[in-house]
Design an enzyme around this catalytic site. Structure first.
Site, PDB file in Angstrom:
ATOM      1  N   LYS A   1       0.822  -1.321  -0.452  1.00 56.19           N
ATOM      2  CA  LYS A   1       0.064  -0.097   0.002  1.00 56.19           C
ATOM      3  C   LYS A   1       1.306   1.144  -0.184  1.00 56.19           C
ATOM      4  CE  LYS A   1      -3.824  -0.715  -1.067  1.00 56.19           C
ATOM      5  NZ  LYS A   1      -3.349  -1.230  -2.272  1.00 56.19           N
TER       6      LYS A   1
ATOM      7  N   HIS B   1       6.776  -7.348  -2.497  1.00 52.74           N
ATOM      8  CA  HIS B   1       6.762  -6.936  -0.762  1.00 52.74           C
ATOM      9  C   HIS B   1       7.819  -7.232  -0.210  1.00 52.74           C
ATOM     10  CE1 HIS B   1       2.925  -4.593  -2.508  1.00 52.74           C
ATOM     11  NE2 HIS B   1       2.721  -5.907  -2.865  1.00 52.74           N
TER      12      HIS B   1
ATOM     13  N   SER C   1      -4.689   2.290   4.665  1.00 51.44           N
ATOM     14  CA  SER C   1      -4.663   1.892   3.065  1.00 51.44           C
ATOM     15  C   SER C   1      -4.605   0.202   3.155  1.00 51.44           C
ATOM     16  CB  SER C   1      -3.836   2.770   1.835  1.00 51.44           C
ATOM     17  OG  SER C   1      -4.069   1.750   1.304  1.00 51.44           O
TER      18      SER C   1
HETATM   19  P1  A3P Z   1      -5.042   4.981  -0.678  1.00 49.92           P
HETATM   20  O1  A3P Z   1      -6.003   3.504  -0.452  1.00 49.92           O
HETATM   21  O2  A3P Z   1      -5.063   6.019   0.219  1.00 49.92           O
HETATM   22  O3  A3P Z   1      -5.684   5.028  -1.674  1.00 49.92           O
HETATM   23  P2  A3P Z   1       0.054  -0.084  -3.891  1.00 49.92           P
HETATM   24  O4  A3P Z   1      -0.366  -0.586  -5.312  1.00 49.92           O
HETATM   25  O5  A3P Z   1       0.801   0.208  -3.260  1.00 49.92           O
HETATM   26  O6  A3P Z   1      -1.050  -1.035  -3.656  1.00 49.92           O
HETATM   27  O7  A3P Z   1      -0.923   0.960  -3.033  1.00 49.92           O
HETATM   28  C1  A3P Z   1      -2.221   1.205  -3.454  1.00 49.92           C
HETATM   29  C2  A3P Z   1      -2.452   2.981  -2.695  1.00 49.92           C
HETATM   30  O8  A3P Z   1      -1.361   3.952  -3.561  1.00 49.92           O
HETATM   31  C3  A3P Z   1      -3.778   3.298  -2.529  1.00 49.92           C
HETATM   32  O9  A3P Z   1      -3.841   4.480  -1.356  1.00 49.92           O
HETATM   33  C4  A3P Z   1      -3.765   3.956  -3.876  1.00 49.92           C
HETATM   34  O10 A3P Z   1      -4.969   4.689  -4.633  1.00 49.92           O
HETATM   35  C5  A3P Z   1      -3.067   5.019  -4.099  1.00 49.92           C
HETATM   36  N1  A3P Z   1      -2.576   4.516  -5.307  1.00 49.92           N
HETATM   37  C6  A3P Z   1      -2.565   4.557  -6.665  1.00 49.92           C
HETATM   38  N2  A3P Z   1      -2.136   5.012  -7.466  1.00 49.92           N
HETATM   39  C7  A3P Z   1      -2.211   6.571  -7.753  1.00 49.92           C
HETATM   40  C8  A3P Z   1      -1.593   7.970  -7.615  1.00 49.92           C
HETATM   41  N3  A3P Z   1      -1.710   7.609  -9.173  1.00 49.92           N
HETATM   42  N4  A3P Z   1      -1.303   8.644  -6.707  1.00 49.92           N
HETATM   43  C9  A3P Z   1      -1.877   8.854  -5.255  1.00 49.92           C
HETATM   44  N5  A3P Z   1      -1.899   6.839  -4.456  1.00 49.92           N
HETATM   45  C10 A3P Z   1      -1.953   6.018  -6.246  1.00 49.92           C
END
Ligand code: A3P
Length: 325
Positions: free
Chosen positions: A56, A117, A147
């Site tokens: 996340k 991860h 998240s």
């Molecule tokens: P939130 O749940 O806080 O919205 P991962 O890809 O490591 O699983 O992380 C997911 C998190 O990154 C989620 O956070 C998601 O919304 C956020 N995320 C994905 N794409 C993004 C972007 N282009 N800009 C900002 N945050 C992004």
């Protein structure tokens, strides 16, 4: 894997909210631990690029940026497949007909971009031996926690998070998949001076995506014209990625991810610790009392406890985070 096949996927119940097992004290899904010898012996290549994060922390965002860079800003090329098929998630072991990360990686022609991860001590040693480039992205603990909690509610391929109160305790104790956030970010922080690791922060990417994308370009020894750079910034912005089915995980069947519970692309913000919501309640009908909540769901008491514990766990490290932009 073709989209129709993904949509019609039937999964045995045992793969949903899977059992867990520890590898050297780090909690993993049982599917990963059962396959651990193969994962540990994964053969990296010198031209591999690995995107490594705690869950996340902005993995998918970074993957999209890297793919856009590698494809010189060609959006169509970046929509050739789902994120999880474009960049093998090396330790993620799935039942057939889904592609496990190792199988995908082995089939993929070089140069490969891979995802993990894993905490630094569990990274397959061939990555160090082959001196593969690694981009590590870290995100502040509270936003990762929030998240991860919502992700665990909507994604049935990870264990059930329990209640919010229970989840905070699990997170603090590192009893979530891939272990302790604290050890993860510190472990990779310490490793960055010994290996080819670009260590980035989600908060910096939010603050100034252009600056951070330029760092990635330099690390990848790539140059793109200004118009391509602007295209990359636009295509990888939260709002655009949220609408991109090849990057927002909506092609997975609801049996795996149910976006009506919480979307994968949830808020994409750094919410840190601002007090935003004042909730008043009646104290046995006599005196009104006020409970302050932070933007990110922590009550003031939970926030204070979290911060106290955080200080202890991060003591002695030079690594610092911003929680708000
Ligand atoms: P939130 O749940 O806080 O919205 P991962 O890809 O490591 O699983 O992380 C997911 C998190 O990154 C989620 O956070 C998601 O919304 C956020 N995320 C994905 N794409 C993004 C972007 N282009 N800009 C900002 N945050 C992004």
């Amino acid at each position: 894997m073709p989209l129709e096949e993904i949509q019609d996927l039937q999964l045995d119940e045992k793969y949903l909210q899977p059992d867990t097992a520890e590898i050297n004290g780090i909690l993993m899904s049982k599917m990963i631990s059962d396959n651990w010898d193969d994962i540990w012996n994964f053969q990296a290549r010198p031209d591999d690029l690995l995107i490594s994060t705690y869950a996340k922390a902005g993995t998918t965002w970074t993957q999209e940026i890297v793919d856009m860079i590698q494809n010189d800003g060609d959006v169509q090329k970046c929509q050739r497949a789902n994120t999880f098929d474009r960049h093998p998630f090396i330790e993620w072991t799935l039942p057939p007909p889904l592609n496990s990360g190792l199988d995908l990686a082995k089939k993929m022609p070089p140069p490969r971009t891979l995802k993990t991860h894993l905490p630094v001590q569990l990274l397959p040693p061939s990555f160090w031996k082959e001196n593969s480039k690694i981009i590590y992205v870290a995100r502040n603990a509270k936003d990762c926690l929030v998240s991860y909690y919502h992700f665990s509610r909507m994604n049935r391929m990870v264990p059930d998070p329990g209640t919010w109160e229970e989840y905070i305790e699990k997170f603090k104790a590192g009893k979530v998949l891939w272990g302790s956030w604290y050890d993860h970010v510190k472990g990779w922080w310490d490793a960055k001076d010994r290996h080819r690791i670009l260590y980035l922060f989600y908060e910096d990417m939010k603050e100034d995506p252009k600056r951070e994308i330029k760092k990635i370009l330099k690390f990848l020894e790539k140059d793109v014209p200004e118009e391509v750079l602007n295209k990359i910034i636009y295509h990888t912005s939260f709002d655009v990625m949220k609408q991109n089915p090849m990057a927002n995980y909506t092609t997975l069947p609801t049996i795996i991810m149910d976006h009506s519970i919480s979307p994968f692309m949830r808020k994409g913000r750094s919410e840190g610790g601002t007090l935003t919501c004042l909730y008043s309640c009646s104290n046995h009908g006599i005196l009104p009392c006020f409970i302050f909540f932070l933007k990110n769901y922590f009550t003031v008491a939970q926030n204070e406890e979290f911060d106290k514990d955080y200080e202890k766990k991060m003591a002695g490290s030079t690594l610092t985070f911003r929680t708000e932009i």
